[in-house]
Motif scaffolding. Structure first.
Motif, PDB file in Angstrom:
ATOM      1  N   ALA A   1      13.010   8.526   1.217  1.00  0.00           N
ATOM      2  CA  ALA A   1      12.441   9.359   2.269  1.00  0.00           C
ATOM      3  C   ALA A   1      11.243  10.160   1.761  1.00  0.00           C
ATOM      4  O   ALA A   1      10.508  10.743   2.554  1.00  0.00           O
ATOM      5  CB  ALA A   1      13.511  10.314   2.805  1.00  0.00           C
ATOM      6  N   GLN A   2      11.065  10.201   0.449  1.00  0.00           N
ATOM      7  CA  GLN A   2       9.960  10.976  -0.121  1.00  0.00           C
ATOM      8  C   GLN A   2       8.667  10.162  -0.101  1.00  0.00           C
ATOM      9  O   GLN A   2       8.684   8.953  -0.306  1.00  0.00           O
ATOM     10  CB  GLN A   2      10.259  11.380  -1.560  1.00  0.00           C
ATOM     11  N   ARG A   3       7.587  10.864   0.127  1.00  0.00           N
ATOM     12  CA  ARG A   3       6.280  10.229   0.114  1.00  0.00           C
ATOM     13  C   ARG A   3       5.299  11.218  -0.500  1.00  0.00           C
ATOM     14  O   ARG A   3       5.203  12.357  -0.060  1.00  0.00           O
ATOM     15  CB  ARG A   3       5.876   9.877   1.538  1.00  0.00           C
ATOM     16  N   PHE A   4       4.576  10.778  -1.537  1.00  0.00           N
ATOM     17  CA  PHE A   4       3.621  11.679  -2.171  1.00  0.00           C
ATOM     18  C   PHE A   4       2.414  10.912  -2.676  1.00  0.00           C
ATOM     19  O   PHE A   4       2.451   9.701  -2.865  1.00  0.00           O
ATOM     20  CB  PHE A   4       4.278  12.482  -3.305  1.00  0.00           C
TER      21      PHE A   4
END
Length: 95
Positions: free
Chosen positions: A45-48
């Protein structure tokens, strides 16, 4: 090659390594220009966003190129070591 002692195999090897590094540098530069200076990474779910991983490699190659340049033992010519013409692309990658 005209500016080094071609009988000195160490100097010839330095020129060959320098040419290979220039070719690698240009390939990396092309990839970074195509993909961008930053990339987006998704981890579940993380986006960076982070810097392109090849930027570090490009910097390492650049440092190696500068180091090799400093180590060349150029022959002195009639103009106290100064070329009469500017170096061209062919000087770096051969003919």
């Amino acid at each position: 090659m005209e500016r080094i002692d071609t009988n000195d195999l160490v100097e010839v090897e330095k020129v060959e390594r320098y040419i290979n590094l220039v070719q690698s540098f240009r390939k990396i530069k092309t990839i970074i220009n195509k993909e961008g200076e930053s990339i987006t990474v998704e981890n579940g779910a993380q986006r960076f966003t982070k810097a392109h991983p090849l930027i570090g490699e490009r910097n390492k190659i650049n440092a190696s190129l500068l180091s090799i340049e400093k180590s060349f033992s150029f022959n002195q010519d009639d103009n106290d070591g100064k070329n009469k013409s500017k170096p061209s692309l062919k000087d770096l990658i051969g003919k």
